[in-house]
Write an enzyme that holds these catalytic residues in place. Structure first.
Site, PDB file in Angstrom:
ATOM      1  CB  VAL A   1      -0.968   0.009   1.216  1.00  6.95           C
ATOM      2  CG1 VAL A   1      -1.773   1.301   1.264  1.00  6.95           C
ATOM      3  CG2 VAL A   1      -1.889  -1.203   1.176  1.00  6.95           C
ATOM      4  CB  CYS A   2       4.038   2.033   1.768  1.00  2.56           C
ATOM      5  SG  CYS A   2       3.607   1.412   3.407  1.00  2.56           S
ATOM      6  N   PRO A   3       3.786   2.260  -1.382  1.00  3.37           N
ATOM      7  CG  PRO A   3       4.389   0.554  -2.871  1.00  3.37           C
ATOM      8  CD  PRO A   3       4.062   0.821  -1.428  1.00  3.37           C
TER       9      PRO A   3
ATOM     10  CB  ILE B   1       5.354   6.993  -1.572  1.00  5.47           C
ATOM     11  CG1 ILE B   1       5.395   6.634  -0.078  1.00  5.47           C
ATOM     12  CG2 ILE B   1       6.603   7.763  -1.978  1.00  5.47           C
ATOM     13  CD1 ILE B   1       6.415   5.563   0.286  1.00  5.47           C
TER      14      ILE B   1
END
Length: 185
Positions: free
Chosen positions: A57-59, A62
């Protein structure tokens, strides 16, 4: 489960001085950033946290913040991404993940977890940061906090909407968008 005491609206954002990844160019990867950066330039700061590098999920978050980098800059806001991973892990992830190679904002490394702990955003079991987003005014006062569970990504358009509303310094109704009327009290 331990209850966090999350630093919230009206509080002074903690002072910090941390290493950050600002490039993937050899010899220019790292730079020290501090809480003074935005205050000395009379700018707002938007700091968003993610739990772990090399995840799923993080990328997506970002990359979406990066797509909107100019929107934040046009609003006189310094954008900083952060996690409790080291600057070396950040650099490796940026080199490894195509969507992260051209980031225009720093990836702060809170390896001591001191800033995340002071903000109250460390998840109890894994000691990683929740998906927290802070909008901090030029005087260093927290004006907005959003905190998501580890599994749920945030909405960058909503961060921009709230930043716009805060910068009017007026009463903004529900679902207000930049350019719409504010409320006269």
């Amino acid at each position: 489960m331990t209850e966090n005491r999350i630093l919230s609206v009206g509080s002074v954002f903690p002072e910090f001085k941390k290493q950050a990844v600002v490039s993937i160019e050899k010899g220019k990867e790292f730079y020290e950033i501090s809480s003074d950066t935005h205050r000395h330039n009379d700018q707002w700061m938007v700091m968003f946290w993610w739990p772990k590098d090399f995840t799923f999920v993080c990328p997506t978050e970002i990359a979406e913040f990066n797509k909107n980098y100019d929107e934040f800059r046009d609003r006189d806001a310094v954008l900083i991404g952060a996690s409790t991973d080291s600057e070396f892990v950040h650099a490796a992830w940026r080199r490894d993940h195509e969507d992260l190679r051209e980031l225009r904002f720093p990836m702060l490394a809170d390896t001591s977890k001191s800033l995340a702990e002071e903000l109250g955003i460390l998840q109890a079991e894994e000691k990683v940061a929740y998906r927290a987003t802070y909008i901090v005014d030029p005087q260093g006062i927290i004006r907005w906090v959003s905190l998501n569970d580890l599994n749920v990504g945030r909405n960058v358009a909503e961060v921009l909407r709230v930043l716009d509303a805060l910068q009017t310094d007026e009463l903004c109704p529900c679902n207000w968008q930049k350019g719409e009327e504010t409320i006269e009290a």
